[in-house]
Motif scaffolding. Structure first.
Motif, PDB file in Angstrom:
ATOM      1  N   THR A 165     -16.660  -0.773   4.117  1.00 17.86           N
ATOM      2  CA  THR A 165     -17.163  -0.369   2.803  1.00 17.86           C
ATOM      3  C   THR A 165     -18.153  -1.418   2.298  1.00 17.86           C
ATOM      4  O   THR A 165     -18.156  -2.575   2.735  1.00 17.86           O
TER       5      THR A 165
ATOM      6  N   SER B  32     -12.712   2.451   8.949  1.00 17.03           N
ATOM      7  CA  SER B  32     -13.511   2.713   7.741  1.00 17.03           C
ATOM      8  C   SER B  32     -13.222   1.714   6.626  1.00 17.03           C
ATOM      9  O   SER B  32     -14.125   1.356   5.857  1.00 17.03           O
ATOM     10  N   GLY B  33     -11.971   1.249   6.513  1.00 18.40           N
ATOM     11  CA  GLY B  33     -11.633   0.297   5.466  1.00 18.40           C
ATOM     12  C   GLY B  33     -12.303  -1.048   5.636  1.00 18.40           C
ATOM     13  O   GLY B  33     -12.399  -1.829   4.677  1.00 18.40           O
ATOM     14  N   HIS B  34     -12.775  -1.350   6.858  1.00 22.83           N
ATOM     15  CA  HIS B  34     -13.473  -2.613   7.107  1.00 22.83           C
ATOM     16  C   HIS B  34     -14.926  -2.570   6.659  1.00 22.83           C
ATOM     17  O   HIS B  34     -15.540  -3.617   6.440  1.00 22.83           O
TER      18      HIS B  34
ATOM     19  N   ASP C  98      -6.471  -1.081   3.634  1.00 14.67           N
ATOM     20  CA  ASP C  98      -7.533  -0.347   2.942  1.00 14.67           C
ATOM     21  C   ASP C  98      -8.544  -1.345   2.407  1.00 14.67           C
ATOM     22  O   ASP C  98      -8.496  -2.536   2.735  1.00 14.67           O
ATOM     23  N   GLU C  99      -9.461  -0.870   1.566  1.00 11.99           N
ATOM     24  CA  GLU C  99     -10.509  -1.749   1.033  1.00 11.99           C
ATOM     25  C   GLU C  99      -9.914  -2.895   0.230  1.00 11.99           C
ATOM     26  O   GLU C  99     -10.325  -4.055   0.382  1.00 11.99           O
TER      27      GLU C  99
ATOM     28  N   HIS D 240       0.878  -1.180   0.000  1.00 14.88           N
ATOM     29  CA  HIS D 240       0.000   0.000   0.000  1.00 14.88           C
ATOM     30  C   HIS D 240       0.909   1.221   0.000  1.00 14.88           C
ATOM     31  O   HIS D 240       1.988   1.196   0.622  1.00 14.88           O
TER      32      HIS D 240
ATOM     33  N   TRP E 251      -0.675   0.886   4.858  1.00 11.87           N
ATOM     34  CA  TRP E 251      -1.857   0.738   5.695  1.00 11.87           C
ATOM     35  C   TRP E 251      -2.820  -0.281   5.100  1.00 11.87           C
ATOM     36  O   TRP E 251      -2.749  -0.634   3.927  1.00 11.87           O
TER      37      TRP E 251
ATOM     38  N   LYS F 263       1.026   3.801   1.647  1.00  4.52           N
ATOM     39  CA  LYS F 263       1.393   4.249   2.990  1.00  4.52           C
ATOM     40  C   LYS F 263       1.598   3.096   3.974  1.00  4.52           C
ATOM     41  O   LYS F 263       1.816   3.333   5.163  1.00  4.52           O
TER      42      LYS F 263
END
Length: 353
Positions: free
Chosen positions: A283, A279-281, A247-248, A241, A245, A243
């Motif tokens: 979507t 938040s990525g969990h 994500d989706e 990623h 991290w 960064k």
């Protein structure tokens, strides 16, 4: 009334013995108000008494059984600390056992109690960094009750097997993970630690487990845009990623490559997955992927991960402790490499995995 047992400091004993040597034991006993037998005992152990601290009364339980071994360990600790490397109790025990095997030292078992005495004999202490605690929400009890009620209702409705109740969590990890404590001389004002300079360069580790104790494959997310061309060990999933991290896209990979591989995953057995409200969990695409695996979601409310997240409360710390021990062992091993300028290089991605 029985006589009160007296204790005498080493400087007092030395003064008594010196007077006895100039006169006799009886005269020394009368002058200093002690039993003549004590004077005889102190004269017999005078050489040992002279080695004690002036304010110490006796040397109890501090006799060294393996002086050559301890001499080597003291030198080893000082050498590593002068180079800035972390030294822990476990490393001292491992180094002691290794040296004892190589030199045929009989009787040395390397127990933790011995390590405590060794540290006391040589004025070694553990130094620790401070920690900032997390602030919990004001309506903590109400949120915990609501979350527990939700999970209990789900379990009653679907009767999940323990091996079908899972938890996943991301935890930050770093290329340099020096221990928060190291062996050092007591009273030192500066505690220097040698690293490769990457203690702030982080990546993300994703851990997962089931309620019956089954561990899922770990996943690491490195910072980058393209997948590194290295031969990673089996049993681990690598993702990149920009960064470093989650994500989706990372969540979809985790569901497809790890959650689907859980016991009963290929058979789409009804299950429950617990994770936090990142938040990525949450979507729509991630929820759809999880639903396709016949899995229900239990989302931990914000601010409660340090209280009700199983991985956060029970497993992330011992995982990082073991990872830190691995880093401490690597940083003093022959596997590390250096730049032409003499600076230590960080561990390769393959070594990290």
């Amino acid at each position: 009334m029985p006589n009160k047992r007296m204790k005498h400091e080493a400087r007092f004993k030395i003064k008594v013995v010196e007077f006895a040597l100039a006169t006799n034991n009886s005269a020394a006993g009368r002058k200093f108000g002690v039993n003549e037998k004590l004077v005889r005992d102190w004269r017999r152990h005078f050489d040992q008494i002279k080695t004690l601290s002036k304010t110490k009364c006796a040397e109890r339980g501090m006799k060294c059984s393996w002086p050559d071994l301890e001499k080597h360990l003291v030198s080893w600790v000082e050498e590593n600390r002068n180079s800035g490397y972390i030294v822990t109790r476990n490393q001292i025990l491992l180094e002691g056992k290794s040296w004892a095997r190589k030199n045929n030292v009989a009787g040395f078992t390397g127990r933790r109690s011995w390590c405590s005495r060794f540290m006391k004999r040589h004025n070694l202490v553990l130094r620790q960094k401070t920690k900032i605690s997390q602030k919990l929400p004001e309506d903590l009890d109400e949120k915990i009750t609501d979350f527990h009620s939700f999970v209990i209702k789900r379990r009653k409705r679907h009767d999940y097997d323990l091996k079908q109740i899972g938890n996943m969590d991301e935890t930050p990890t770093w290329f340099d993970m020096p221990s928060s404590r190291t062996m050092n001389k007591a009273g030192a004002k500066t505690v220097f630690v040698r690293t490769s300079g990457h203690e702030k360069v982080r990546f993300t580790t994703v851990l997962g487990c089931m309620a019956d104790g089954t561990k899922l494959k770990p996943m690491v997310i490195f910072k980058g845009k393209t997948m590194p061309k290295e031969n990673f060990p089996p049993g681990i999933v690598v993702h990149v990623h920009p960064k470093g991290w989650m994500d989706e896209a990372g969540m979809k990979i985790w569901v497809e490559k790890i959650w689907r591989g859980r016991p009963g995953g290929l058979a789409r057995t009804r299950s429950l997955l617990v994770f936090d409200s990142f938040s990525g969990h949450l979507t729509d695409d991630v929820k759809r992927c999880v639903k396709d695996e016949n899995t229900d979601l239990a989302v931990i409310p914000g601010g409660l991960t340090s209280v009700v997240q199983p991985l956060d409360t029970c497993l992330n710390k011992p995982f990082k402790d073991r990872l830190r021990e691995q880093w401490n062992s690597w940083v003093i091993s022959e596997e590390r490499s250096f730049t032409p300028a003499g600076n230590m290089k960080r561990a390769s991605l393959q070594t990290v995995c």
